[in-house]
Motif scaffolding. Structure first.
Motif, mmCIF file in Angstrom:
data_model
loop_
_atom_site.group_PDB
_atom_site.id
_atom_site.type_symbol
_atom_site.label_atom_id
_atom_site.label_comp_id
_atom_site.label_asym_id
_atom_site.label_seq_id
_atom_site.Cartn_x
_atom_site.Cartn_y
_atom_site.Cartn_z
ATOM 1 N N GLY A 1 0.613 -1.212 0.153
ATOM 2 C CA GLY A 1 0.196 -0.048 -0.041
ATOM 3 C C GLY A 1 0.808 1.261 -0.131
ATOM 4 O O GLY A 1 0.130 2.474 0.197
ATOM 5 N N ILE A 2 1.922 1.087 -0.333
ATOM 6 C CA ILE A 2 2.943 2.304 -0.233
ATOM 7 C C ILE A 2 2.289 3.400 -1.402
ATOM 8 O O ILE A 2 1.921 3.124 -2.299
ATOM 9 C CB ILE A 2 4.373 2.257 -0.652
ATOM 10 C CG1 ILE A 2 5.101 3.602 -0.415
ATOM 11 C CG2 ILE A 2 4.604 1.401 -2.035
ATOM 12 C CD1 ILE A 2 6.828 3.052 -0.297
ATOM 13 N N TYR B 1 11.673 3.183 -7.569
ATOM 14 C CA TYR B 1 11.883 1.639 -7.545
ATOM 15 C C TYR B 1 10.908 1.113 -6.476
ATOM 16 O O TYR B 1 11.184 1.360 -5.491
ATOM 17 C CB TYR B 1 13.169 1.166 -7.512
ATOM 18 C CG TYR B 1 13.834 -0.497 -7.626
ATOM 19 C CD1 TYR B 1 12.684 -1.233 -8.086
ATOM 20 C CD2 TYR B 1 14.961 -0.837 -7.378
ATOM 21 C CE1 TYR B 1 13.168 -2.567 -8.194
ATOM 22 C CE2 TYR B 1 15.251 -2.048 -7.554
ATOM 23 C CZ TYR B 1 14.289 -3.051 -8.093
ATOM 24 O OH TYR B 1 14.596 -4.310 -8.301
ATOM 25 N N ILE B 2 10.031 0.283 -6.842
ATOM 26 C CA ILE B 2 9.035 -0.565 -5.827
ATOM 27 C C ILE B 2 9.458 -1.895 -5.974
ATOM 28 O O ILE B 2 9.175 -2.589 -7.234
ATOM 29 C CB ILE B 2 7.485 -0.196 -6.167
ATOM 30 C CG1 ILE B 2 7.254 1.752 -6.251
ATOM 31 C CG2 ILE B 2 6.571 -0.608 -4.908
ATOM 32 C CD1 ILE B 2 7.377 2.244 -5.150
ATOM 33 N N SER B 3 9.550 -2.657 -5.015
ATOM 34 C CA SER B 3 10.028 -4.022 -4.977
ATOM 35 C C SER B 3 9.644 -4.910 -4.156
ATOM 36 O O SER B 3 9.195 -4.613 -2.928
ATOM 37 C CB SER B 3 11.630 -4.158 -5.021
ATOM 38 O OG SER B 3 12.011 -3.736 -3.816
ATOM 39 N N PRO C 1 0.534 -0.638 -4.760
ATOM 40 C CA PRO C 1 1.212 0.757 -4.474
ATOM 41 C C PRO C 1 0.441 1.571 -5.315
ATOM 42 O O PRO C 1 -0.610 1.332 -6.197
ATOM 43 C CB PRO C 1 2.568 0.356 -5.183
ATOM 44 C CG PRO C 1 2.264 -0.602 -5.985
ATOM 45 C CD PRO C 1 1.367 -1.479 -5.651
ATOM 46 N N VAL C 2 0.479 2.936 -4.851
ATOM 47 C CA VAL C 2 -0.207 4.133 -5.550
ATOM 48 C C VAL C 2 0.843 4.863 -5.943
ATOM 49 O O VAL C 2 1.707 5.335 -5.067
ATOM 50 C CB VAL C 2 -1.288 4.681 -4.691
ATOM 51 C CG1 VAL C 2 -1.667 6.064 -5.744
ATOM 52 C CG2 VAL C 2 -2.206 3.829 -4.462
ATOM 53 N N TYR D 1 4.438 -10.982 -8.049
ATOM 54 C CA TYR D 1 3.551 -10.232 -8.631
ATOM 55 C C TYR D 1 3.127 -8.869 -7.861
ATOM 56 O O TYR D 1 3.239 -9.066 -6.521
ATOM 57 C CB TYR D 1 2.219 -10.570 -8.694
ATOM 58 C CG TYR D 1 1.991 -11.738 -9.880
ATOM 59 C CD1 TYR D 1 2.258 -11.304 -11.212
ATOM 60 C CD2 TYR D 1 1.802 -13.262 -9.491
ATOM 61 C CE1 TYR D 1 2.145 -12.448 -12.029
ATOM 62 C CE2 TYR D 1 1.932 -14.078 -10.259
ATOM 63 C CZ TYR D 1 1.992 -13.835 -11.728
ATOM 64 O OH TYR D 1 2.016 -14.825 -12.500
ATOM 65 N N ILE D 2 3.197 -7.634 -8.014
ATOM 66 C CA ILE D 2 2.750 -6.534 -7.416
ATOM 67 C C ILE D 2 1.559 -6.012 -8.316
ATOM 68 O O ILE D 2 1.538 -5.885 -9.184
ATOM 69 C CB ILE D 2 3.846 -5.345 -7.511
ATOM 70 C CG1 ILE D 2 5.059 -5.788 -6.646
ATOM 71 C CG2 ILE D 2 3.379 -3.874 -7.076
ATOM 72 C CD1 ILE D 2 6.141 -4.850 -6.620
#
Length: 189
Positions: free
Chosen positions: A129-130, A150-152, A159-160, A188-189
């Motif tokens: 939920g970042i 970079y979202i990992s 994420p938003v 998966y994201i």
């Protein structure tokens, strides 16, 4: 830095002192970076808010015993640091990452500028939920093949990432979202 309850000379002192529901208001100036190792709640987040457009972080807070050389690092070595908001900082020339968030829920990084950091401008791992909102990122990855944002990790679901200006990525990507299936989870994201 002014925390609801007192004024502090360093952002690290403010971070060490804050509890759920408190806000540190940061005046324009140049500061050493800081670690956030406490946690807020969904109804009472912990907020670090720049009051103007010149709250600059251009030196990392070297954490003894770790390689952490980031400008702002939201990471606890016990209970995850959750419900933290970082709002309005300029973070640049860091030996590693500009803003880094690890293993927390309810993290918001907004209205920040991250540039000329050796590795990544804004980085997160395992942060469900970042929210990465209205940031300006450019020229990060100055010596590493890394990214502006970079979202990992698979735990970073939902994420938003909205309203950001991402440009001039050097060797990496402007925006990289990676489920890291080799790290475990569903990939998966």
């Amino acid at each position: 830095a002014n925390t609801s309850g007192g004024a502090w000379l360093t952002l690290q002192k403010a971070s060490n002192t804050m509890t759920a529901g408190q806000t540190t208001c940061v005046a324009d100036g140049t500061y050493v970076g800081f670690f956030v190792e406490t946690t807020g709640t969904a109804g009472n987040p912990i907020t670090f808010k720049a009051l103007g457009t010149g709250a600059n972080i251009n030196m990392p807070n070297w954490r003894s015993g770790t390689e952490r050389t980031d400008g702002i690092n939201i990471e606890s070595y016990g209970t995850p640091s959750s419900y933290i908001t970082i709002d309005g900082f300029k973070v640049y020339n860091q030996p590693r990452m500009g803003i880094r968030a690890i293993d927390g829920t309810g993290i918001i990084i907004q209205n920040c500028t991250a540039y000329d950091n050796t590795d990544t401008g804004i980085f997160s791992a395992n942060t469900p939920g970042i929210q990465v909102l209205n940031n300006n990122t450019y020229e990060n990855g100055t010596t590493q093949y890394q990214h502006n944002i970079y979202i990992s990790n698979a735990a970073s679901d939902s994420p938003v990432i909205r309203g950001n200006t991402i440009r001039d990525s050097n060797a990496g990507n402007g925006l990289h979202v990676n489920g890291d299936w080799l790290e475990g989870g569903d990939g998966y994201i």
